[in-house]
Scaffold this motif. Structure first.
Motif, PDB file in Angstrom:
ATOM      1  N   UNK A   1     -29.422  35.244   9.559  1.00  0.00           N
ATOM      2  CA  UNK A   1     -29.698  34.331  10.666  1.00  0.00           C
ATOM      3  C   UNK A   1     -28.394  34.102  11.426  1.00  0.00           C
ATOM      4  N   UNK A   2     -28.350  34.519  12.674  1.00  0.00           N
ATOM      5  CA  UNK A   2     -27.145  34.429  13.492  1.00  0.00           C
ATOM      6  C   UNK A   2     -25.965  34.997  12.702  1.00  0.00           C
ATOM      7  N   UNK A   3     -24.922  34.197  12.475  1.00  0.00           N
ATOM      8  CA  UNK A   3     -23.753  34.688  11.730  1.00  0.00           C
ATOM      9  C   UNK A   3     -23.826  34.342  10.248  1.00  0.00           C
ATOM     10  N   UNK A   4     -24.995  33.938   9.767  1.00  0.00           N
ATOM     11  CA  UNK A   4     -25.147  33.482   8.372  1.00  0.00           C
ATOM     12  C   UNK A   4     -26.050  34.405   7.578  1.00  0.00           C
ATOM     13  N   UNK A   5     -25.939  34.257   6.278  1.00  0.00           N
ATOM     14  CA  UNK A   5     -26.709  35.062   5.346  1.00  0.00           C
ATOM     15  C   UNK A   5     -27.297  34.129   4.288  1.00  0.00           C
ATOM     16  N   UNK A   6     -28.615  34.169   4.115  1.00  0.00           N
ATOM     17  CA  UNK A   6     -29.291  33.388   3.077  1.00  0.00           C
ATOM     18  C   UNK A   6     -29.505  34.336   1.908  1.00  0.00           C
ATOM     19  N   UNK A   7     -28.937  34.016   0.746  1.00  0.00           N
ATOM     20  CA  UNK A   7     -28.989  34.924  -0.388  1.00  0.00           C
ATOM     21  C   UNK A   7     -29.021  34.107  -1.684  1.00  0.00           C
TER      22      UNK A   7
ATOM     23  N   UNK B   1     -19.826  17.357   2.660  1.00  0.00           N
ATOM     24  CA  UNK B   1     -20.195  18.544   1.891  1.00  0.00           C
ATOM     25  C   UNK B   1     -20.886  19.605   2.748  1.00  0.00           C
ATOM     26  N   UNK B   2     -21.240  19.233   3.979  1.00  0.00           N
ATOM     27  CA  UNK B   2     -22.061  20.080   4.838  1.00  0.00           C
ATOM     28  C   UNK B   2     -21.313  20.406   6.124  1.00  0.00           C
ATOM     29  N   UNK B   3     -21.182  21.708   6.414  1.00  0.00           N
ATOM     30  CA  UNK B   3     -20.552  22.135   7.659  1.00  0.00           C
ATOM     31  C   UNK B   3     -21.502  21.983   8.839  1.00  0.00           C
ATOM     32  N   UNK B   4     -22.776  22.374   8.609  1.00  0.00           N
ATOM     33  CA  UNK B   4     -23.778  22.196   9.654  1.00  0.00           C
ATOM     34  C   UNK B   4     -25.170  22.215   9.047  1.00  0.00           C
ATOM     35  N   UNK B   5     -26.110  21.668   9.808  1.00  0.00           N
ATOM     36  CA  UNK B   5     -27.518  21.661   9.435  1.00  0.00           C
ATOM     37  C   UNK B   5     -28.255  22.452  10.509  1.00  0.00           C
ATOM     38  N   UNK B   6     -29.169  23.322  10.082  1.00  0.00           N
ATOM     39  CA  UNK B   6     -29.893  24.153  11.036  1.00  0.00           C
ATOM     40  C   UNK B   6     -31.357  24.267  10.603  1.00  0.00           C
ATOM     41  N   UNK B   7     -32.238  24.195  11.583  1.00  0.00           N
ATOM     42  CA  UNK B   7     -33.666  24.440  11.361  1.00  0.00           C
ATOM     43  C   UNK B   7     -33.935  25.885  11.802  1.00  0.00           C
ATOM     44  N   UNK B   8     -34.521  26.680  10.901  1.00  0.00           N
ATOM     45  CA  UNK B   8     -34.781  28.089  11.186  1.00  0.00           C
ATOM     46  C   UNK B   8     -36.286  28.329  11.165  1.00  0.00           C
ATOM     47  N   UNK B   9     -36.759  29.026  12.168  1.00  0.00           N
ATOM     48  CA  UNK B   9     -38.179  29.332  12.288  1.00  0.00           C
ATOM     49  C   UNK B   9     -38.672  30.103  11.057  1.00  0.00           C
ATOM     50  N   UNK B  10     -39.824  29.702  10.549  1.00  0.00           N
ATOM     51  CA  UNK B  10     -40.449  30.422   9.428  1.00  0.00           C
ATOM     52  C   UNK B  10     -40.728  31.869   9.850  1.00  0.00           C
ATOM     53  N   UNK B  11     -41.110  32.056  11.104  1.00  0.00           N
ATOM     54  CA  UNK B  11     -41.359  33.424  11.600  1.00  0.00           C
ATOM     55  C   UNK B  11     -40.104  34.289  11.461  1.00  0.00           C
ATOM     56  N   UNK B  12     -38.940  33.733  11.798  1.00  0.00           N
ATOM     57  CA  UNK B  12     -37.684  34.471  11.666  1.00  0.00           C
ATOM     58  C   UNK B  12     -37.410  34.792  10.191  1.00  0.00           C
ATOM     59  N   UNK B  13     -37.607  33.796   9.328  1.00  0.00           N
ATOM     60  CA  UNK B  13     -37.324  33.961   7.901  1.00  0.00           C
ATOM     61  C   UNK B  13     -38.244  34.987   7.247  1.00  0.00           C
ATOM     62  N   UNK B  14     -39.462  35.108   7.762  1.00  0.00           N
ATOM     63  CA  UNK B  14     -40.437  36.031   7.176  1.00  0.00           C
ATOM     64  C   UNK B  14     -40.358  37.432   7.771  1.00  0.00           C
TER      65      UNK B  14
END
Length: 191
Positions: free
Chosen positions: A168-174, A131-144
């Protein structure tokens, strides 16, 4: 949460009718990164024909099953299935965030999603399932960071909407994931 060792300040919003609807739950999992700063785990959903959220960034989780005693148990089970991370063994439960209403993937019936926050204290290995293409850890600093916030054009039969997102990179969190992220960031002073 461990970001600054301050407790959450607001009580989560619980929808009074949630027990009468289909329930789902997700896990917002953070850990200390290699640089000593916190980072948050996201999955990128596998791409599947007919899935409107195919390829989207999300938190691990899913619908409650009959064997799940609580929505939190569902979040833990789904996280283990999707990522191999065993929250019951290596996660420290920290908080419950507000309920959100969405719809079933293939139906227009409402579904209540409850997010749970965990601090990951286990091994770094992740085992993504189909069900998962990839798993990524994203810095809270980047997210904020303000410069990583933007708008996503989302087309519907009634028009195009500009929705808030985090890039984030080629992705979009929405969508729901972005709403959960904003609540998490808004409840903590991140330094």
């Amino acid at each position: 949460m461990d970001f600054n060792r301050r407790p959450l300040t607001l009580r989560p919003h619980k929808l009074p009718f949630r027990r009468h609807l289909t329930r789902a739950a997700v896990a917002l999992i953070y850990r200390e990164g290699d640089d000593g700063h916190p980072e948050l785990l996201f999955i990128q959903r596998a791409r599947r024909e007919g899935d409107p959220w195919s390829g989207d960034m999300a938190f691990p989780g899913g619908r409650m099953q009959p064997e799940d005693a609580t929505p939190r148990a569902a979040a833990e089970r789904e996280t283990l299935e999707e990522t191999g991370l065993d929250l019951a063994r290596h996660g420290r439960f920290e908080a419950r965030l507000s309920d959100l209403v969405t719809r079933h993937h293939s139906r227009w019936r409402p579904m209540v999603v409850t997010p749970y926050v965990y601090c990951w204290q286990g091994p770094s290995a992740v085992a993504a399932n189909h069900e998962v293409e990839r798993v990524v850890w994203i810095s809270i600093d980047h997210l904020a960071a303000r410069e990583n916030q933007g708008k996503l054009s989302w087309r519907t039969p009634i028009g195009t909407f500009k929705l808030p997102c985090c890039r984030y990179q080629d992705c979009c969190i929405w969508g729901l994931s972005y709403s959960m992220l904003r609540e998490l960031l808004g409840r903590k002073a991140i330094g």
